[in-house]
Scaffold this active site. Structure first.
Site, PDB file in Angstrom:
ATOM      1  CB  SER A  52      -0.959  -0.058   1.202  1.00 32.99           C
ATOM      2  OG  SER A  52      -1.980   0.897   1.097  1.00 32.99           O
ATOM      3  CG  ASP A  75      -4.360  -2.409   1.216  1.00 27.56           C
ATOM      4  OD1 ASP A  75      -3.348  -2.913   1.740  1.00 27.56           O
ATOM      5  OD2 ASP A  75      -4.563  -1.177   1.159  1.00 27.56           O
TER       6      ASP A  75
END
Length: 374
Positions: free
Chosen positions: A82, A231
């Site tokens: 991320s 994610d």
């Protein structure tokens, strides 16, 4: 290097590294030229492991800025999820453009660009402000807050993500893939299999960064070769095991921005949600640290031969104290003044770590592993 949809196979044993070869980087000497990000003062090499955490990634920006400015460490490989992956990519791209100064400039440019005070167009600014819910009572923000509850396929049908534009405009992905340089590993979560995916530098595109930062409550899943990803923080925040084969240095410097401990019981819905977020995004890192400690014990007791394996030396710059007053929801606060405040906290933490632990790099772990995961 190549893309591994489920990540490269872990080394066996997973947390041990082969004994250094004669031409491996020596911690006592300046790193040799080659696949290292090394300034003229570099004396020791580390691999960087960068956690994700939204706006809190600006703390990591500050850490990297101070480490590069100090100049004594070279960087052989970077792994991230991320915001951590974005910091890694932007830093590496900037280094390829202009060396250490280029890396520092690139990081600042990226964080300014993605801030609400940056150069976003009106549509993107409205999307960001709504998604991040910065202003209570703002009709746009309230609309997005309510709309996000069912699905991003309803709330964000055009799948607008300002991070894509910022990265595509700044990072030369062709050069990043083609230039022999430091290793780079970006994590994502395979939606279909529920397994960790680790994407390597030589196949990296902006889509892989978008996948690594795809919060499923905010953005539609990112499809790569027909496979949807979310994610990377859910399963590898950051993944450490790619560094066991992807770097010759034994030293891994972890920049951790998701608090492990909070000495208070969450009671409200928001507090419970925030704490669950922190626990979830630390869970797999805790498992990897536990495995490293287990292997270290086998080496120490002689079950694994010291002639065949060496300990992985873990170091950590911990943002827990610096971020104590920032709850998980503040990861969505994209104001430039917030980024600068967290950057300065990251710089201070990195300088303190260098003062206290630099001499131990290449010699020993500088964190108590059992304390870190128990």
């Amino acid at each position: 290097m190549s893309e591994h949809p489920h990540g490269p196979e872990p080394h066996n044993p997973a947390t041990a590294v082969p004994a250094a070869s004669p031409d491996a980087v020596s911690p006592e000497t300046a790193p040799a030229a080659g696949h290292l990000l090394a300034g003229p003062r570099a004396e020791k090499a580390v691999a960087l492991a960068l956690q994700g955490g939204g706006a809190h990634g600006s703390f990591t920006w500050g850490v990297l800025d101070a480490l590069i400015e100090d100049g004594r460490l070279a960087f052989e490989a970077l792994t991230g999820a991320s915001a951590g992956a974005m910091n890694a990519v932007v830093m590496l791209d900037g280094w390829l453009k202009g060396g250490p100064d280029g890396a520092r400039e690139g990081l600042e440019q990226f964080w300014r660009e993605v801030s609400l005070d940056g150069d976003l167009g009106p549509t993107q600014r409205n999307v960001v402000s709504g998604l991040l819910n910065l202003w209570k009572g703002n009709p746009v923000a309230e609309f997005w807050l309510k709309a996000l509850t069912p699905s991003p396929y309803i709330s964000n049908p055009l799948n607008i993500n300002p991070l894509r534009k910022a990265l595509a405009n700044q990072v030369d992905f062709d050069r990043l893939r083609d230039t022999p340089t430091a290793g780079l590993y970006v994590s994502a979560t395979n939606v279909w299999t529920g397994k960790l995916a680790v994407f390597e530098r030589d196949r990296l595109t902006v889509d892989h960064l978008m996948a690594s930062a795809c919060l499923p409550t905010v953005f539609q899943a990112v499809e790569i070769d027909g496979v949807p990803y979310w994610d990377g923080g859910y399963l590898g925040n950051p993944p450490l095991y790619p560094l066991y084969r992807g770097a010759r240095t034994r030293d891994i410097l972890l920049v951790q921005i998701n608090p492990v401990e909070r000495r208070e019981t969450p009671r409200t819905e928001a507090e419970i949600r925030d704490r669950l977020n922190e626990i979830t995004f630390n869970a797999n890192l805790m498992r990897e640290l536990r495995a490293i400690d287990f292997i270290d014990g086998l080496i120490e007791e002689g079950t694994l031969s010291r002639n065949g394996y060496e300990r992985v030396l873990i170091h950590r710059i911990d943002g827990t104290d610096a971020l104590e007053d920032y709850n998980a929801a503040s990861k969505l606060d994209a104001r430039w003044k917030v980024f600068l405040r967290l950057r300065d906290k990251g710089r201070a933490a990195a300088k303190a770590w260098l003062d206290q632990h630099y001499a131990q790099v290449g010699e020993t772990c500088t964190i108590n592993l059992q304390q870190a995961y128990q």
